[in-house]
Design a protein around this motif. Structure first.
Motif, mmCIF file in Angstrom:
data_model
loop_
_atom_site.group_PDB
_atom_site.id
_atom_site.type_symbol
_atom_site.label_atom_id
_atom_site.label_comp_id
_atom_site.label_asym_id
_atom_site.label_seq_id
_atom_site.Cartn_x
_atom_site.Cartn_y
_atom_site.Cartn_z
ATOM 1 N N ASP A 30 -12.313 52.802 -15.154
ATOM 2 C CA ASP A 30 -13.465 52.073 -14.636
ATOM 3 C C ASP A 30 -14.058 52.726 -13.403
ATOM 4 O O ASP A 30 -14.926 52.156 -12.730
ATOM 5 N N GLY A 31 -13.632 53.953 -13.036
ATOM 6 C CA GLY A 31 -14.180 54.673 -11.903
ATOM 7 C C GLY A 31 -13.472 54.420 -10.598
ATOM 8 O O GLY A 31 -13.797 55.040 -9.595
ATOM 9 N N SER A 32 -12.509 53.474 -10.568
ATOM 10 C CA SER A 32 -11.805 53.149 -9.324
ATOM 11 C C SER A 32 -10.400 53.737 -9.280
ATOM 12 O O SER A 32 -9.621 53.416 -8.393
ATOM 13 N N GLN B 76 -16.683 56.740 -19.511
ATOM 14 C CA GLN B 76 -15.595 57.723 -19.459
ATOM 15 C C GLN B 76 -14.886 57.746 -20.795
ATOM 16 O O GLN B 76 -15.035 56.872 -21.635
ATOM 17 N N LEU B 77 -14.106 58.790 -20.948
ATOM 18 C CA LEU B 77 -13.284 58.871 -22.162
ATOM 19 C C LEU B 77 -12.300 57.710 -22.167
ATOM 20 O O LEU B 77 -11.744 57.346 -21.147
ATOM 21 N N TYR B 78 -12.071 57.169 -23.345
ATOM 22 C CA TYR B 78 -11.171 56.013 -23.397
ATOM 23 C C TYR B 78 -9.922 56.403 -24.165
ATOM 24 O O TYR B 78 -9.875 57.377 -24.897
ATOM 25 N N VAL B 79 -8.897 55.562 -23.979
ATOM 26 C CA VAL B 79 -7.618 55.735 -24.683
ATOM 27 C C VAL B 79 -7.337 54.460 -25.424
ATOM 28 O O VAL B 79 -7.399 53.371 -24.849
ATOM 29 N N PRO C 135 -2.585 50.855 -14.309
ATOM 30 C CA PRO C 135 -2.619 52.157 -13.612
ATOM 31 C C PRO C 135 -3.124 53.252 -14.531
ATOM 32 O O PRO C 135 -2.896 53.232 -15.741
ATOM 33 N N ALA C 136 -3.827 54.241 -13.956
ATOM 34 C CA ALA C 136 -4.340 55.351 -14.743
ATOM 35 C C ALA C 136 -3.181 56.239 -15.196
ATOM 36 O O ALA C 136 -2.238 56.492 -14.451
#
Length: 334
Positions: free
Chosen positions: A14-16, A66-69, A33-34
């Protein structure tokens, strides 16, 4: 329902610096978490979706760009990371050597409990002990090696207990059989022995002169000659008194049975015990050696005995063919 120009529902950056769930129309409250490895499997799909948006002229200012998973990819990545980071992940299975050691130890333990196969157990248990020690230092779960080590030690102790028990029982059986055989033999011999006859005691024997013959009830005879002077050689033993005399003694077996001679001679002179002389190198032959060979019925044996005496004119001799006969007494004091 998600619009045709919206990305499908899933987890996105989400850019954060975190990932947030996109339900197809709007962002949800859920974040995560990323992941450093996230997005690898969705690169092609996101690129295709971005190309479709550009061609249609649509905009997605609020939607994730953004690319998603996908959730499945995220779960798989998290599971792989967790497994890789878990301590002892490489020890998930026991080492083959530990399993072999356990099998050998169990077989050896079984043989150690069987008296007739102890030797097999004593061969296998040390092998299992060594294999278990080696397996403890190899990768893999340790329980088979630890179990094999314990079984090999206990099996060895059990084997020794069985061995000593068998040996003790064998000794008991052997001594019991020997004792029983001896007891049976003794009883048998006692049963076979005839009852002793109530033979009357032999009548007292009167004194005889030297040169006479003593005859016992079974017709065994013994004769002692008159004494003669005797000169011992330098190698003679027993010539301790002033005078030396020699006698010729004859035993004749006129009985119906073999006679085993065992004469025992005693001589006194002038109130003093005489000393028997042993002179094997005398010209007259061996002096002082009495016969021991059996005398057959109708045969006789003769030998010489020399004595050292205090007074050759006062002699008393006591002698018998063997211990079964009363002594005959020959004397000069008539």
């Amino acid at each position: 329902m998600s619009g045709p120009n919206m990305p499908p529902a899933g987890w996105y950056d989400d850019g954060s610096g975190s990932r947030r769930y996109w339900d197809g129309n709007a962002w949800a409250e859920n974040t995560a978490p990323a992941s450093a490895d996230a997005g690898k499997e969705a690169v092609a799909s996101q690129a295709e979706h971005a190309a479709a948006l550009s061609a249609s002229g649509g905009t997605t200012s609020a939607a994730p760009t953004q690319l998603y998973v996908s959730p499945s990819a995220t779960a798989t990545a998290q599971s792989d990371a967790t497994f890789a980071a878990a301590p002892g992940a490489s020890d998930a299975k026991p080492h083959l050597l530990g399993v072999i050691a356990l099998a050998v130890a169990v077989i050896g333990f079984i043989f150690a409990c069987i008296p007739g196969a102890l030797i097999v157990g004593w061969v296998l248990l040390p092998i299992a002990f060594v294999l278990s020690l080696v397996a403890l230092f190899l990768k893999g779960k340790k329980w088979p090696a630890i179990t094999a080590l314990a079984v090999s030690i206990v099996g060895t102790i059990v084997g020794f207990v069985v061995f000593f028990t068998v040996v003790a029982m064998s000794f008991d059986d052997a001594f019991g059989e020997v004792g029983g055989a001896v007891g049976q033999t003794s009883v048998s011999e006692e049963a076979d022995e005839p009852a002793p006859a109530d033979d009357p005691a032999p009548a007292p024997v009167g004194n005889l002169a030297f040169g006479d013959t003593m005859v016992w009830e079974d017709n065994v005879e013994l004769t002692v000659s008159t004494p003669e002077g005797f000169t011992p050689t330098e190698f003679a033993a027993g010539a301790d008194l002033p005078n030396n005399v020699v006698f010729t003694i004859t035993i004749t077996n006129n009985s119906s049975e073999n006679l085993e001679p065992l004469p025992y001679t005693r001589l006194s002179s002038g109130g003093q015990e005489g000393s028997q002389i042993f002179d094997s190198g005398n010209p007259a032959g061996d002096i002082g050696i009495s016969p021991t060979t059996v005398i057959l019925p109708g045969q006789f044996v003769t030998w010489k005995e020399a004595w050292s005496v205090a007074d050759p004119n006062s002699l008393t001799m006591q002698i018998a063919p063997n211990w079964d006969y009363e002594d005959a007494i020959f004397t000069t004091d008539q």
